[in-house]
Design a protein around this motif. Structure first.
Motif: not given
Length: 282
Positions: A52-62, A39-50
């Motif tokens: 920590g703490g047993g949790l996962c954040a969906l992020v993308s570079p901007v 799945l892409p993020g803002v402006d079509g930038r690639p999504l990735r996961s980060v």
């Protein structure tokens, strides 16, 4: 369970001149990792996961220049640009919510890099895990109650104009009738809104009262009297979607709009942006 940051995520993460945009937080696992790969993020930038703490954040570079505090201020003043960012943000959140329970982040929540995101997840893990447990199996419904004209404006007959002092007096009579009509509609809408709140609160786990929408933000007919969100068990959502609008049936000038089910935006952002480095909406 790994309670520390995912170093592999950090290693492939934010590049020079970039910041990390955060969309949603969920529990660590394959559901969000798999979503990030397709799945892409803002402006079509690639999504990735980060992780920590047993949790996962969906992020993308901007780009850092457009998502710093000053850059964001300029973007938020451009309605077309703001809409594009919001659409991309909500597309990621909705796709994640279809897979698993997530906490939507506020629009334009950005951090300096992936390592800062991982640190945030570890620092706030207790709050996030507690909130995820509370929202498990629930969706958000929006409920708007609006008051509009109860009837068409009364016609001004030629006989009234000639016999009762001309157009000025006729205009005043018409205005008085319209004002009475508006007061009656407002009173009826307030009563319907109270009944809607009692019905929804009998099912919902929580209620969020939002400011009534005005101007360009107002989507329904007439004046927005109530603009609430309810955290509802998923299996009861369709029941409320049927029952709430029925409360306005047969009540002239009153309408109820039910939206959703959505990811629980109104109930998930209390701890979502602590320590964020950007200047997005708070």
């Amino acid at each position: 369970m790994n309670e520390g940051p995912n170093t592999s995520a950090d290693a492939r993460g934010t590049g020079a001149g970039e910041m990390t945009y955060v969309y949603a937080v969920g529990r660590e696992g394959p559901a969000l990792d798999g979503l990030a790969a397709r799945l892409p993020g803002v402006d079509g930038r690639p999504l990735r996961s980060v992780d920590g703490g047993g949790l996962c954040a969906l992020v993308s570079p901007v780009p850092a220049d457009t998502f710093s505090e000053q850059g964001l201020t300029a973007q938020l003043e451009d309605l077309d640009r703001l809409e594009a960012v919001a659409r991309a943000h909500h597309a990621v959140v909705d796709a994640a919510f279809a897979e698993t329970s997530v906490l939507p982040m506020r629009l334009a929540t950005v951090y300096r890099d992936d390592a800062r995101v991982a640190d945030m997840l570890v620092r706030q893990r207790s709050e996030f895990h507690e909130l995820l447990a509370r929202l498990e199996g629930h969706v958000e419904l929006g409920v708007k109650v609006c008051a509009g004209p109860r009837s068409a404006a009364p016609p001004v007959a030629a006989a009234v104009t000639s016999s009762e002092g001309g157009a000025g007096r006729a205009y005043l009579r018409r205005r008085q009738a319209q004002q009475r009509d508006s007061r009656d509609a407002y009173r009826a809408a307030s009563e319907v809104a109270a009944r809607a709140a009692r019905l929804a609160e009998g099912v919902a786990a929580s209620r969020a009262v939002h400011r009534p929408q005005q101007g360009q933000l107002a989507s329904g007919p007439g004046v927005n009297i109530a603009n609430d969100a309810y955290l509802v068990p998923r299996e009861r959502a369709e029941q409320l979607r049927r029952e709430l609008p029925a409360l306005a049936e047969g009540v002239p000038g009153v309408s109820i709009e039910v939206t959703g089910p959505w990811a629980p935006y109104s109930f998930a952002t209390a701890v979502a942006a602590e320590g964020a480095d950007g200047g997005g909406p708070r």
